[in-house]
Design a protein around this motif. Structure first.
Motif, PDB file in Angstrom:
ATOM      1  N   GLY A 148       0.832  -1.396   0.146  1.00 31.43           N
ATOM      2  CA  GLY A 148       0.018  -0.138  -0.010  1.00 31.43           C
ATOM      3  C   GLY A 148       0.773   1.423   0.063  1.00 31.43           C
ATOM      4  O   GLY A 148       0.298   2.514   0.148  1.00 31.43           O
ATOM      5  N   SER A 149       2.028   1.019  -0.120  1.00 36.51           N
ATOM      6  CA  SER A 149       2.998   2.355  -0.186  1.00 36.51           C
ATOM      7  C   SER A 149       2.857   2.952  -1.575  1.00 36.51           C
ATOM      8  O   SER A 149       2.646   2.452  -2.530  1.00 36.51           O
ATOM      9  CB  SER A 149       4.488   1.934   0.075  1.00 36.51           C
ATOM     10  OG  SER A 149       4.651   1.129   1.119  1.00 36.51           O
ATOM     11  N   ALA A 150       2.891   4.293  -1.428  1.00 35.05           N
ATOM     12  CA  ALA A 150       2.935   5.252  -2.433  1.00 35.05           C
ATOM     13  C   ALA A 150       4.065   4.888  -3.725  1.00 35.05           C
ATOM     14  O   ALA A 150       5.113   4.618  -3.264  1.00 35.05           O
ATOM     15  CB  ALA A 150       3.030   6.648  -2.151  1.00 35.05           C
ATOM     16  N   VAL A 151       3.645   5.071  -4.662  1.00 36.16           N
ATOM     17  CA  VAL A 151       4.156   4.768  -6.135  1.00 36.16           C
ATOM     18  C   VAL A 151       5.038   6.200  -6.439  1.00 36.16           C
ATOM     19  O   VAL A 151       4.743   7.056  -6.709  1.00 36.16           O
ATOM     20  CB  VAL A 151       3.559   4.087  -7.150  1.00 36.16           C
ATOM     21  CG1 VAL A 151       4.355   4.103  -8.444  1.00 36.16           C
ATOM     22  CG2 VAL A 151       2.823   2.967  -6.585  1.00 36.16           C
ATOM     23  N   LEU A 152       6.330   6.130  -6.102  1.00 33.07           N
ATOM     24  CA  LEU A 152       7.216   7.268  -6.588  1.00 33.07           C
ATOM     25  C   LEU A 152       7.654   7.404  -8.133  1.00 33.07           C
ATOM     26  O   LEU A 152       7.570   8.564  -8.384  1.00 33.07           O
ATOM     27  CB  LEU A 152       8.576   7.321  -5.634  1.00 33.07           C
ATOM     28  CG  LEU A 152       8.456   6.944  -4.147  1.00 33.07           C
ATOM     29  CD1 LEU A 152       9.679   7.094  -3.643  1.00 33.07           C
ATOM     30  CD2 LEU A 152       7.520   8.224  -3.690  1.00 33.07           C
ATOM     31  N   GLN A 153       7.892   6.252  -8.596  1.00 34.92           N
ATOM     32  CA  GLN A 153       8.216   6.400 -10.024  1.00 34.92           C
ATOM     33  C   GLN A 153       7.842   5.234 -10.767  1.00 34.92           C
ATOM     34  O   GLN A 153       7.841   4.128 -10.119  1.00 34.92           O
ATOM     35  CB  GLN A 153       9.727   6.790 -10.242  1.00 34.92           C
ATOM     36  CG  GLN A 153      10.271   7.230 -11.503  1.00 34.92           C
ATOM     37  CD  GLN A 153      11.672   7.744 -11.416  1.00 34.92           C
ATOM     38  OE1 GLN A 153      12.521   7.654 -10.578  1.00 34.92           O
ATOM     39  NE2 GLN A 153      12.221   7.974 -12.662  1.00 34.92           N
ATOM     40  N   LEU A 154       7.627   5.269 -12.230  1.00 29.89           N
ATOM     41  CA  LEU A 154       7.353   4.135 -12.811  1.00 29.89           C
ATOM     42  C   LEU A 154       8.459   4.178 -14.017  1.00 29.89           C
ATOM     43  O   LEU A 154       8.777   5.299 -14.616  1.00 29.89           O
ATOM     44  CB  LEU A 154       6.045   4.270 -13.420  1.00 29.89           C
ATOM     45  CG  LEU A 154       4.773   4.057 -12.401  1.00 29.89           C
ATOM     46  CD1 LEU A 154       3.518   4.520 -12.898  1.00 29.89           C
ATOM     47  CD2 LEU A 154       4.957   2.900 -11.882  1.00 29.89           C
ATOM     48  N   GLN A 155       8.805   2.967 -14.264  1.00 28.24           N
ATOM     49  CA  GLN A 155       9.777   2.721 -15.366  1.00 28.24           C
ATOM     50  C   GLN A 155       9.328   1.582 -16.374  1.00 28.24           C
ATOM     51  O   GLN A 155       9.370   0.380 -15.874  1.00 28.24           O
ATOM     52  CB  GLN A 155      11.242   2.687 -15.108  1.00 28.24           C
ATOM     53  CG  GLN A 155      11.820   3.860 -14.601  1.00 28.24           C
ATOM     54  CD  GLN A 155      12.544   4.797 -15.677  1.00 28.24           C
ATOM     55  OE1 GLN A 155      12.776   4.363 -16.944  1.00 28.24           O
ATOM     56  NE2 GLN A 155      12.360   6.226 -15.462  1.00 28.24           N
ATOM     57  N   PHE A 156       9.016   1.779 -17.749  1.00 28.55           N
ATOM     58  CA  PHE A 156       8.727   0.671 -18.720  1.00 28.55           C
ATOM     59  C   PHE A 156      10.023   0.121 -19.105  1.00 28.55           C
ATOM     60  O   PHE A 156      11.026   0.831 -19.183  1.00 28.55           O
ATOM     61  CB  PHE A 156       7.845   1.140 -19.865  1.00 28.55           C
ATOM     62  CG  PHE A 156       6.444   1.043 -19.598  1.00 28.55           C
ATOM     63  CD1 PHE A 156       5.671  -0.130 -19.453  1.00 28.55           C
ATOM     64  CD2 PHE A 156       5.764   2.328 -19.441  1.00 28.55           C
ATOM     65  CE1 PHE A 156       4.410   0.073 -19.274  1.00 28.55           C
ATOM     66  CE2 PHE A 156       4.612   2.235 -19.171  1.00 28.55           C
ATOM     67  CZ  PHE A 156       3.721   1.165 -19.057  1.00 28.55           C
TER      68      PHE A 156
END
Length: 1234
Positions: free
Chosen positions: A104-112
């Motif tokens: 449930g922790s916040a998503v800081l960054q996404l990388q495809f």
């Protein structure tokens, strides 16, 4: 000595699919038995527990509290991370997937991992996750938990398996994506900066590889330090120290210069040839003031520098506005050459990203769109047109345009309703969108074979209603209706508008819709009901308004009298609702200091208005203020198009309206409905002697009572005090029900007298006693729901739910039901009276609004009487559910008649018969007559739902009128006549005799009765520790079951009619009251709820749908060839660097860099294995996956065999060599020389 007898529990020895006999009435709690049924009820139940499985299907709406954004330029799919740990992956319409991190922790960054079907997420708990997107339900393959450092930034170069991870300490780590193991190669912050630097550079805020040379890594620190690190040489090529903090960095595609955004609202351009200072510094929104200084500007949070072949480069950034322009909305600025375009946004910008033609960072980027992620919206701007229009969003991202206050779900609708709603709604669509196709077009989705028409209706705080096409797990808006257009706009500072000061006076509280007749009814928070009819033609109409005075009169306060043991059977007092009025009094009808009375909360337009095609308002019903008391909110509603009737109730009583004749048929308190058949022994009111009149005291409704008690989830209640009044001092005429007297001339053109039996509705009975909590608010309470959807459970089921599920006092149990049914006698002279409060000081009252606050506070009593029973305190009943249908009101009825089933907050069920003319002309002329209450049935807790089955166990639908367009041109050959469709219990009489089954469900238990004998066949106590929030009788698997949703998060299904448990799943803890308010079931084993203020979650409890879910979902990954890199040419390749010769494996691998410290990060294997394989194994994808795994294993075994063969060959060659050398050595020796 008391005698006890054992009670059979309604159990049968047959199998789940066996025949249900005629069990005795009972329950696990020992409910008294009913007499055996006179005729065998032969129902073949086919449902078994294997038919049910609970799983989530799809989530619609905008991701709540978004935090991160990523885009795959080859697959053309978009990912959005949220603060709650959710990830939404979007492609073409129909491709919509939701994933949730267990932490449930916040998503800081996404990388495809571009074009590889994988996604890396970095969360606030300093964990990296690798998601596999090559399956329809993505799952985590690997996780890596950092123990000693906080993750601040990640960067994954295109076609690389090494992920750069920047931390809060300023260090940069490198992770192998395939194994998710940390490399021993680390760029320490003290090595990156000069040794002479005395201050820490701050966290890493940027990482990117140089487009010119992949062996160069650009590291940006928060303090303003920029370092280009030579990965091969393990040293810094250059260092830049800038005074302003850095927020982002963006490269030019040639790799010779880059741009930075700073906290002072400036953009700096740097050239690698000279890094001592920027060659360009600009303040895009900072003007030079008169004193020569620049305006102070807000930080530019992100900048993107993208080049184009045929035009000037694009510089796109967010923020940077000057501070002096207060109140300006968030902006996105696009600088294209000398042109600067500022796009104002409705919400703060979370993240944006330019979409480019190529995935290679060393080629001309050619941006064609910008995706802008706002706090409450997602927009895509078209960069190919000079005016920068936005694309029309195909996703339902505007569910929360106004906060959702109620939901309704209709599965298996008539097939023609969706196209006609879409055609009407398409005429009102916005224009000005880009003409190009939606650029996020990845994935594949096909219409599955298991689809049928589904519609979701959402009601909103601004009074709007939205109809959504929910067929085939997609969601598309069909039609929008604004209920506020029915009313006049309140003028500020005038009359009721100033006094109410409501934020959302039109907020929708509940809806009722008949898809077959297309009659639609809306209940608003201001105690109003709007009836709509559907028409394909526009019309000029005047809305009819009916005002209903459904409010208790002031009660007299009494003390225990010496003759309290004497039974009192005098005429009912003023607890009946007052007569209704056709038109409300004007707001200024009273003096300025008088108490508001006989006025509605809103003013209906009293002129002819032109209404467009679609749903057109026909009738508005409003409850009136009474003696300064606002009307209590409406808690239940039902409408029947075949009967032309509408029924509604609240905490005070029940009203029935004939919407064809526009008259009010019934308006009375709940107690008056019983007549002499009150199932509770309620305390009579003693005559008051020698006490001053207290008629000015106002009774307060129980809606505030519910809001506070539901917050505590019925765990504790305060003792209540009692109030009573003097029957002798009340005007008898005002206490009479409208159904027992002549209708006022204002109600209709001609006066009518109801038949004599109607008058018996008001059979003499004793006056009730009311109790109030000490924390109930005064009359000045708000009517509307706050826009953030308050977390109390005051209207959790669309109605006030009573706290009657608390255990009753030991000394005051409910009146038990005998074998012949509920006991209907009142307390006689021989019965001991209920104990009263010890003195009048114990009573709790509320002074009218004209009194001072001090006197109101002084009126509260702090002492409490603990002797008051639960039955006494709940004497004021709320109407919690209503249902029209063909049924039997009395035991001796031989034919079914139109009836109204009424459920109350005390668990009482009343059946009220009606007489309705069937001929169209007679129906419009003759009055509808309502008879006295018939059956009185009992349950534990507040009644939630009714359902009716025939004697074969099939669901009996309510009768309805086939839709006809009242505004269509007249056709002489085909006159418009009412066509009614009835579902009579007679349909199965030949097989099993007369009657039908009634399924009753309360918040504690369910019962099945045989009508008209009123015999209880089955009882099931659903829950003892919690209470049911929603219940519905739903068709599933060509059968029918009872579905329940409890406050503890359990979802249960029970077979019908035997009430045998089929499924009980602990789905979720009910931490958000929004879920309780919006949860609803639908046919076919489906349900939905509002999982967040902006998202709708759909679930299914059908095993068949769970099995078919794989083919209904879209594919996120489609095999696409990666575009080839452009040929750079010999000279460019020779002078442009050595980027293609960079081998990261050789540099970061374990052989060269060694192993990282085990305490730095912990590798966690993903859970994707089992679930992912099970899901994949159900289709062709699973077969391919198994084949691929088998081939990989076979290849691995062949490789191992080849290695072993090579070792053996090497060994053989070595042996041969040694043997040959030995032979040569011994060739010329004699035998005696050895």
């Amino acid at each position: 000595m008391k005698k006890f007898r054992k009670v059979l529990d309604g159990l049968t020895t047959s199998s789940p699919g066996g025949t249900i006999g005629s069990p005795a009435c009972g329950s696990t709690a020992g409910t008294p038995t009913a007499a055996p049924t006179p005729k065998e009820i032969d129902v073949q139940e086919t449902l078994v527990s294997e038919n049910f499985q609970l799983c989530k299907t799809v989530r619609h709406g905008f991701p709540y509290q978004p935090t991160a954004l990523a885009f795959d330029p080859v697959q053309k799919i978009l990912a959005i991370g949220s603060r709650s740990g959710g990830v939404r992956i979007l492609g073409r319409p129909g491709v919509d997937c939701f994933c949730q991190h267990e932490s449930g922790s916040a998503v800081l960054q996404l990388q495809f991992l571009i074009n590889e079907g994988a996604l890396v997420t970095a969360c606030a708990d300093d964990t990296l996750h690798l998601w596999n997107l090559r399956q329809r339900r993505p799952a985590i393959l690997h996780s890596l938990k950092f123990n000693r450092e906080r993750i601040t930034f990640c960067h994954l170069p295109f076609q690389s398996k090494w992920l750069y991870v920047g931390t809060e300490r300023g260090n940069t780590h490198i992770v192998n994506i395939e194994s998710f193991i940390l490399s021993g190669y680390v760029i320490m912050w003290n090595k990156a900066i000069e040794l002479s630097t005395k201050t820490h550079p701050g966290p890493v805020v940027h990482l990117s590889d140089s487009p010119k040379d992949e062996g160069k890594l650009l590291i940006g620190f928060e303090s303003g330090t920029i370092v280009q690190w030579d990965l091969r040489g393990k040293k810094a090529d250059f260092r830049i120290y800038y005074d302003e903090a850095i927020h982002s960095v963006s490269w030019h595609h040639e790799g010779k210069q880059f741009m930075c955004s700073h906290s002072d609202g400036s953009l700096t351009m740097w050239n690698l040839r000279n890094t001592s200072k920027p060659f360009q510094v600009t303040f895009p929104h900072g003007k030079i003031q008169k004193d020569g200084r620049k305006e102070s500007c807000k930080p530019i949070l992100k900048v993107e520098y993208k080049t184009s072949r045929n035009s000037e480069p694009f510089v796109i950034f967010s923020g940077g506005l000057s501070y002096d322009k207060a109140g300006r909305r968030p902006t996105l600025t696009i600088m294209h050459g000398k042109a600067i375009t500022v796009l104002e946004m409705d919400h703060p910008i979370v993240e944006f990203m330019a979409l480019c033609e190529t995935p290679y960072n060393n080629e001309v980027q050619e941006p064609y769109a910008v995706v802008v992620l706002l706090e409450k919206d997602l927009i895509v701007v078209d960069l190919t047109q000079s005016n920068f229009p936005v694309f029309e969003n195909p996703y339902p991202m505007d569910i929360h345009e106004s906060p959702v206050t109620c939901t309704a779900y209709f599965a298996d609708c008539p097939p023609d309703i969706i196209p006609i709603l879409y055609s009407i709604g398409a005429k009102h669509k916005k224009t000005g969108y880009s003409q190009k196709e939606w650029p996020i077009s990845g994935g594949t989705w096909t219409l599955g074979s298991h689809t049928y028409p589904e519609i979701i209706i959402t009601g909103h705080a601004d009074g709007s209603i939205k109809f959504w096409d929910a067929s085939a797990i997609t969601l598309q808006m069909l039609y929008k209706l604004k209920t506020s257009k029915v009313f006049e706009k309140p003028k500020p500072g005038e009359g009721r508008a100033a006094e109410l000061a409501e934020e959302d006076p039109f907020a929708v509280q509940m809806v009722s819709w008949c898809p077959q007749s297309r009659v639609f009814c809306v209940v608003g928070i201001s105690a109003h009901i709007i009836l709509y009819r559907f028409s394909k033609y526009d019309a000029n109409t005047q809305i009819v308004s009916l005002d209903v005075r459904l409010q208790f009169e002031s009660e007299d306060v009494i003390t225990p009298s010496e003759n309290e043991n004497n039974p009192c059977y005098s005429e009912p007092g003023s607890h009946s609702p007052q007569p209704h009025h056709q038109h409300a009094a004007s707001p200024g009808s009273g003096t300025s200091d008088s108490i508001k009375d006989s006025i509605p909360c809103l003013k209906v337009k009293d002129r002819v208005v032109r209404v467009p095609p679609g749903y057109q308002a026909e009738l508005v019903i409003q409850l009136l203020w009474v003696d300064g008391e606002p009307p209590q909110q409406i808690t239940s509603l039902d409408i029947n198009s075949a009967y032309g009737l509408l029924a509604f109730g609240n905490c005070n009583g029940l009203a029935v309206v004939d919407y064809l004749q526009k008259t009010i048929l019934l308006c009375m308190s709940t107690l008056d409905l019983y007549g002499a058949a009150d199932p509770y022994q309620r305390l009579t009111r003693s005559p008051r002697r020698n006490r001053q009149s207290t008629s000015e005291f106002c009774m307060r409704g129980l809606s505030n009572f519910y809001s506070d008690s539901k917050k505590r989830i019925r765990t504790s209640y305060q003792s209540l005090t009692e109030l009573s009044d003097n029957q002798q001092s009340i005007d008898m005429e005002r206490s009479k029900s409208p159904t027992s007297v002549h209708y006022p001339t204002s109600l209709h053109n001609d006066q009518r007298i109801l038949p004599e039996p109607v008058a018996s509705l008001r059979a003499s009975h004793c006056s009730p006693v009311f109790y109030l909590l000490d924390n109930v608010k005064g009359p000045g309470r708000k009517l509307s729901l706050p826009t953030d959807l308050k977390t109390d459970l005051d209207h959790v089921n669309g109605h006030c739910t009573s706290p009657t599920s608390q255990p009753f006092s030991a000394g005051k149990p409910r009146v038990p039901m005998g074998h012949e049914g509920p006991r209907l006698t009142r307390r006689g002279p021989g019965r001991p009276p209920f104990r009263k409060a010890q003195s009048a000081a114990c009573m709790e009252i509320s002074l009218p609004v004209s009194h001072t606050e001090e006197s109101r506070e002084n009126s509260f009593s702090r002492s409490r009487s603990s002797s008051v029973s639960s039955i006494d305190r709940d004497t004021k009943e709320a109407i919690t559910t209503l249902q029209f249908g063909e049924s039997y009101a009395r035991k001796n009825d031989t034919l079914p008649t139109p009836c109204l089933w009424v459920g109350t907050s005390l668990g009482v069920v009343l059946v009220i018969p009606m007489s309705i003319a069937t001929d169209q002309e007679e129906r419009m002329e003759e009055p509808v007559t309502i008879g006295p209450s018939g059956a009185v049935l009992m349950l534990k807790g507040s009644v939630l739902h009714f359902g009716f089955l025939d004697c074969m166990g099939a669901l009996i639908q309510s009768p309805y009128e086939v839709w006809r367009d009242l505004n269509a041109p007249e056709d002489p050959d085909r006159p418009r006549r009412r066509k009614l469709v009835h579902f009579s219990p007679f349909s199965s009489q030949d097989a099993c005799g007369e009657g039908h089954l009634a399924v009753l469900c309360s918040e504690r238990q369910a019962k099945v009765f045989l009508m008209p004998s009123q015999l209880c066949l089955f009882v099931h106590n659903i829950t003892e520790s919690s209470f049911v929030l929603r219940a519905d009788v739903v068709p599933v698997y060509n059968s029918v079951c009872l579905a329940c949703f409890c406050a503890n998060g359990h979802i249960m299904t029970l077979s019908l009619p035997s009430l045998r448990p089929l499924m009980d799943v602990n789905y979720m803890p009910l931490t958000d009251m929004r879920i309780a308010r919006t949860f609803c079931f639908a046919n076919g084993g489906q349900a939905l709820y509002l999982s967040s203020p902006t998202e709708i979650q759909r679930i299914t409890y059908s095993q068949e749908m769970c099995d078919n879910l794989q083919e209904m979902l879209g594919e996120l990954f489609t095999p696409i060839e990666t575009p080839e890199a452009q040929n750079r040419g010999f000279l460019k390749g020779f002078f442009g660097g050595n980027s293609h010769n960079f081998d990261r494996e050789e540099l970061f691998g374990e052989a060269a860099a060694g192993k990282a410290s085990r305490s730095l990060a912990q590798h966690i294997p993903g859970q994707a294995g089992m679930e992912g394989m099970k899901v994949a194994a159900s289709g062709a994808v699973g077969e391919l996956a198994r084949a691929r795994i088998a081939l990989d294993e076979r290849g691995q075994r062949l490789g191992e065999l080849e290695d072993r063969t090579a070792v053996m060959m090497t060994s053989a060659e070595t042996f041969s060599k040694h043997a040959h050398e030995l032979m040569l050595k011994c060739k010329d020796k004699k035998w005696y020389q050895f």
